[in-house]
Motif scaffolding. Structure first.
Motif, PDB file in Angstrom:
ATOM      1  N   SER A  44      11.054 -10.922   3.499  1.00 57.19           N
ATOM      2  CA  SER A  44      12.188 -10.146   3.006  1.00 57.19           C
ATOM      3  C   SER A  44      13.380 -11.082   2.941  1.00 57.19           C
ATOM      4  N   PHE A 100      17.173  -7.782  -3.825  1.00 56.13           N
ATOM      5  CA  PHE A 100      16.876  -7.626  -2.400  1.00 56.13           C
ATOM      6  C   PHE A 100      15.371  -7.449  -2.260  1.00 56.13           C
ATOM      7  N   LYS A 102      12.029  -7.029  -0.365  1.00 58.74           N
ATOM      8  CA  LYS A 102      11.621  -6.444   0.911  1.00 58.74           C
ATOM      9  C   LYS A 102      10.102  -6.516   1.029  1.00 58.74           C
ATOM     10  N   SER A 111      18.230  -1.220  -7.080  1.00 57.50           N
ATOM     11  CA  SER A 111      18.885  -1.883  -5.947  1.00 57.50           C
ATOM     12  C   SER A 111      19.480  -3.239  -6.332  1.00 57.50           C
ATOM     13  N   THR A 125      25.040  -2.795   0.398  1.00 55.31           N
ATOM     14  CA  THR A 125      23.624  -2.883   0.024  1.00 55.31           C
ATOM     15  C   THR A 125      22.838  -3.658   1.071  1.00 55.31           C
ATOM     16  N   PHE A 129      19.751  -2.121   3.378  1.00 59.12           N
ATOM     17  CA  PHE A 129      18.434  -2.735   3.534  1.00 59.12           C
ATOM     18  C   PHE A 129      18.225  -3.284   4.935  1.00 59.12           C
ATOM     19  N   TYR A 131      19.510  -5.907   6.464  1.00 57.39           N
ATOM     20  CA  TYR A 131      19.345  -7.348   6.555  1.00 57.39           C
ATOM     21  C   TYR A 131      20.112  -7.867   7.756  1.00 57.39           C
ATOM     22  N   VAL A 141      14.777  -8.957   6.997  1.00 56.77           N
ATOM     23  CA  VAL A 141      15.001  -7.541   7.162  1.00 56.77           C
ATOM     24  C   VAL A 141      14.295  -7.091   8.430  1.00 56.77           C
TER      25      VAL A 141
END
Length: 143
Positions: A44, A100, A102, A111, A125, A129, A131, A141
């Motif tokens: 991620s 992003f 993941k 996203s 954002t 997620f 992060y 992540v």
């Protein structure tokens, strides 16, 4: 003599006030091979697609600096023809974009953030997620 001293003092002050701004670069270049490896490993990470001189790059870097996390970038100009076709097949984007990733997957174009995104939008954002920085070398992540 006084003019020389005054000029020297002003020069030193100018250097100190303008040269003291240090911007850390928290966006690392990523080769296509390393990108593919991260995808295969279900990593991620935050991926910026575009050029380093764009406003989106600067805004993302400012956000990453504030959060003390790192991201990656790929510039299309650094990819070969075959790599570019494969890359575009994996990620749907137009222009400068923040993606992003993941668990090795681009979850949704919804996203993605594009040119015009604010630092606050980027930070929100990233928080959505979840992060976090796990080391000074990667952004990941929490699972």
């Amino acid at each position: 003599m006084k003019k020389k001293i005054l000029s020297l003092v002003l020069l030193v002050a100018l250097v100190l006030f303008t040269g003291c701004t240090v911007t850390t670069n928290n966006i690392n270049k990523l080769s296509y091979k390393d990108y593919s490896s991260k995808i295969k490993n279900n990593d991620s990470f935050i991926l910026y697609i575009g050029e380093k001189n764009s406003s989106l790059y600067k805004t993302l870097n400012d956000a990453l600096n504030e959060l003390n996390i790192e991201g990656y970038m790929i510039n299309e100009d650094d990819l070969g023809d075959k790599e570019l076709l494969e890359f575009r097949d994996k990620i749907n984007y137009t222009g400068d974009t923040i993606v992003f990733i993941k668990n090795g997957v681009d979850p949704s174009t919804l996203s993605h953030l594009e040119t015009g995104a604010t630092k606050k939008e980027i930070i929100n954002t990233i928080n959505d997620f979840e992060y976090i920085a796990t080391t000074s070398e990667t952004a990941s992540v929490t699972e």
